[in-house]
Scaffold this active site. Structure first.
Site, mmCIF file in Angstrom:
data_model
loop_
_atom_site.group_PDB
_atom_site.id
_atom_site.type_symbol
_atom_site.label_atom_id
_atom_site.label_comp_id
_atom_site.label_asym_id
_atom_site.label_seq_id
_atom_site.Cartn_x
_atom_site.Cartn_y
_atom_site.Cartn_z
ATOM 1 N N ASN A 8 0.874 -1.179 0.000
ATOM 2 C CA ASN A 8 0.000 0.000 0.000
ATOM 3 C C ASN A 8 0.908 1.225 0.000
ATOM 4 O O ASN A 8 1.454 1.595 1.036
ATOM 5 C CB ASN A 8 -0.902 -0.036 1.240
ATOM 6 C CG ASN A 8 -1.764 1.209 1.361
ATOM 7 O OD1 ASN A 8 -1.813 2.025 0.445
ATOM 8 N ND2 ASN A 8 -2.448 1.337 2.484
ATOM 9 N N GLU A 99 -7.235 4.685 7.243
ATOM 10 C CA GLU A 99 -7.064 6.118 6.942
ATOM 11 C C GLU A 99 -8.295 6.675 6.231
ATOM 12 O O GLU A 99 -8.656 7.837 6.415
ATOM 13 C CB GLU A 99 -5.776 6.320 6.133
ATOM 14 C CG GLU A 99 -4.550 6.152 7.038
ATOM 15 C CD GLU A 99 -3.349 5.485 6.390
ATOM 16 O OE1 GLU A 99 -3.223 5.536 5.158
ATOM 17 O OE2 GLU A 99 -2.529 4.901 7.136
ATOM 18 N N SER A 215 2.700 -2.376 10.445
ATOM 19 C CA SER A 215 4.126 -2.461 10.777
ATOM 20 C C SER A 215 4.763 -3.801 10.400
ATOM 21 O O SER A 215 5.650 -4.291 11.106
ATOM 22 C CB SER A 215 4.373 -2.113 12.249
ATOM 23 O OG SER A 215 4.002 -0.760 12.485
HETATM 24 P P1 PGA Z 1 2.300 0.165 7.751
HETATM 25 O O1 PGA Z 1 0.864 0.415 7.004
HETATM 26 O O2 PGA Z 1 2.850 -1.115 7.142
HETATM 27 O O3 PGA Z 1 3.111 1.366 7.390
HETATM 28 O O4 PGA Z 1 2.023 0.030 9.192
HETATM 29 C C1 PGA Z 1 -0.017 -0.648 6.734
HETATM 30 C C2 PGA Z 1 -1.246 -0.118 6.047
HETATM 31 O O5 PGA Z 1 -1.665 1.018 6.328
HETATM 32 O O6 PGA Z 1 -1.849 -0.806 5.190
#
Ligand code: PGA
Length: 251
Positions: A8, A99, A215
Site C-alpha cells: 500500500n 485512513e 508495521s
Molecule cells: P504500515 O501500514 O505497514 O506502514 O504500518 C499498513 C497499512 O496502512 O496498510
C-alpha cells in the site's frame, strides 16, 4: 491457497518513481517467488499505469488502486470509478482502510457500499478492518470486527468467488507506528474474522484470504505469514523501497 503480498503505497510516488520501484521489485524477486505467492502493488491513481508498465506483465504481480467511488459515472467531482481504474491497469482495490475511515470519515455503511460495488464492477477487493487502541483497551475487539464485517460485507453476493475478496485485519494502533501486533493478538483477531466469514459465506468463507497489516517489516514478515489464518500481508511503509518489500515477499 495463494498467499497475497500487497503493498500500500498510500500518497507516495510519482509516475517515474512508481515505474522504477515496480521494475526493481520484479528484478529483485526474480525467479524466487514461491509458487504459492502473488504480489500486488496498490499505487496512487496517477501512477497506476506507470506501475503496470514497470511490472511489464510479470507473472503473479498485479496492480491495484487504493480507493474508488461506488458509481459508474456522473456528477461526482474529484471521484473515480472502478472502470477508470481498470482502464489504467488496476485489477484490485482497497476498501475500508483505516485512513479512509478515520482521516477521511468513511462510515461502515459507505465502506460496505463500495465493497459490493467494486466486486460487482469486476474489481477484486481487499476490505480492511481493525480496532482503535481505545477499543482494544475496552475489550471491544470482537464487537468492532463483527460490526465492521457484517456492515462491510452486507451487500456482497453470498456466491462471490472467494479468490476475489480478501479481508485485511489491520489494528489501527499498529499502522505506521512500528508497533506490530503479537502472534497471539493476530491469531485471535484472524480467528474471529474467519468465523465471521464462515457464518456469512459458509464453506467458501474458508477460502477468503485474511491478510495482516500494521508495521510488517522484512524482519517480522516470515513469523507473521506462518501463523494460522494468515493468508498474506498488507504493507505500508516497508513497501515503498523495492529492496525492503522484496525481502518481505521472499521471507
Ligand atoms: P504500515 O501500514 O505497514 O506502514 O504500518 C499498513 C497499512 O496502512 O496498510
Amino acid at each position: 491457497m495463494m498467499k497475497l503480498f500487497a503493498a500500500n503505497w498510500k500518497m507516495h510516488k510519482t509516475q517515474a518513481e512508481a515505474r522504477q520501484t515496480a521494475e526493481e521489485l520484479v528484478r529483485l524477486v526474480g525467479s524466487g517467488l514461491a509458487a504459492d505467492r502473488e504480489v500486488l502493488l496498490t499505487a496512487p491513481f496517477t501512477a497506476l499505469a506507470a506501475t503496470a508498465q514497470g511490472l511489464a506483465g510479470a507473472a503473479r504481480f498485479s496492480v491495484g488502486a487504493q480507493n474508488f467511488y461506488p458509481e459508474t459515472h456522473g456528477a461526482f467531482t474529484g471521484e473515480i470509478s472502478p472502470a477508470m481504474l481498470q482502464d489504467a491497469g488496476a485489477s484490485w482495490a482497497l476498501t475500508g482502510h483505516s485512513e479512509r475511515r478515520h482521516v477521511l470519515g468513511e462510515s461502515d455503511g459507505f465502506v460496505g457500499r463500495k465493497t459490493a460495488f467494486g466486486l460487482a464492477a469486476g474489481l477484486n477487493v481487499i476490505f480492511c478492518v481493525g480496532e482503535k487502541i481505545e477499543e482494544r483497551k475496552a475489550n471491544q475487539l470482537a464487537e468492532v470486527l463483527t460490526r465492521q464485517i457484517s456492515l462491510g460485507l452486507a451487500d456482497v453476493p453470498r456466491d462471490v468467488s472467494p479468490q476475489r475478496l480478501c479481508v485485511a485485519y489491520e489494528p489501527v494502533w499498529a499502522i505506521g507506528t512500528g508497533l506490530v501486533a503479537g502472534p497471539a493478538e493476530i491469531l485471535e483477531a484472524h480467528a474471529l474474522v474467519r468465523s465471521q466469514l464462515a457464518a456469512i459465506f459458509g464453506s467458501a468463507g474458508r477460502e477468503v484470504r485474511i491478510l495482516y497489516g500494521g508495521s510488517v517489516k522484512p524482519d517480522n514478515a516470515a513469523e507473521i505469514i506462518a501463523l494460522d489464518n494468515v493468508d498474506g500481508v498488507l504493507v505500508g511503509g516497508a513497501s515503498l523501497k523495492a529492496d525492503d518489500f522484496s525481502r518481505i515477499v521472499l521471507a
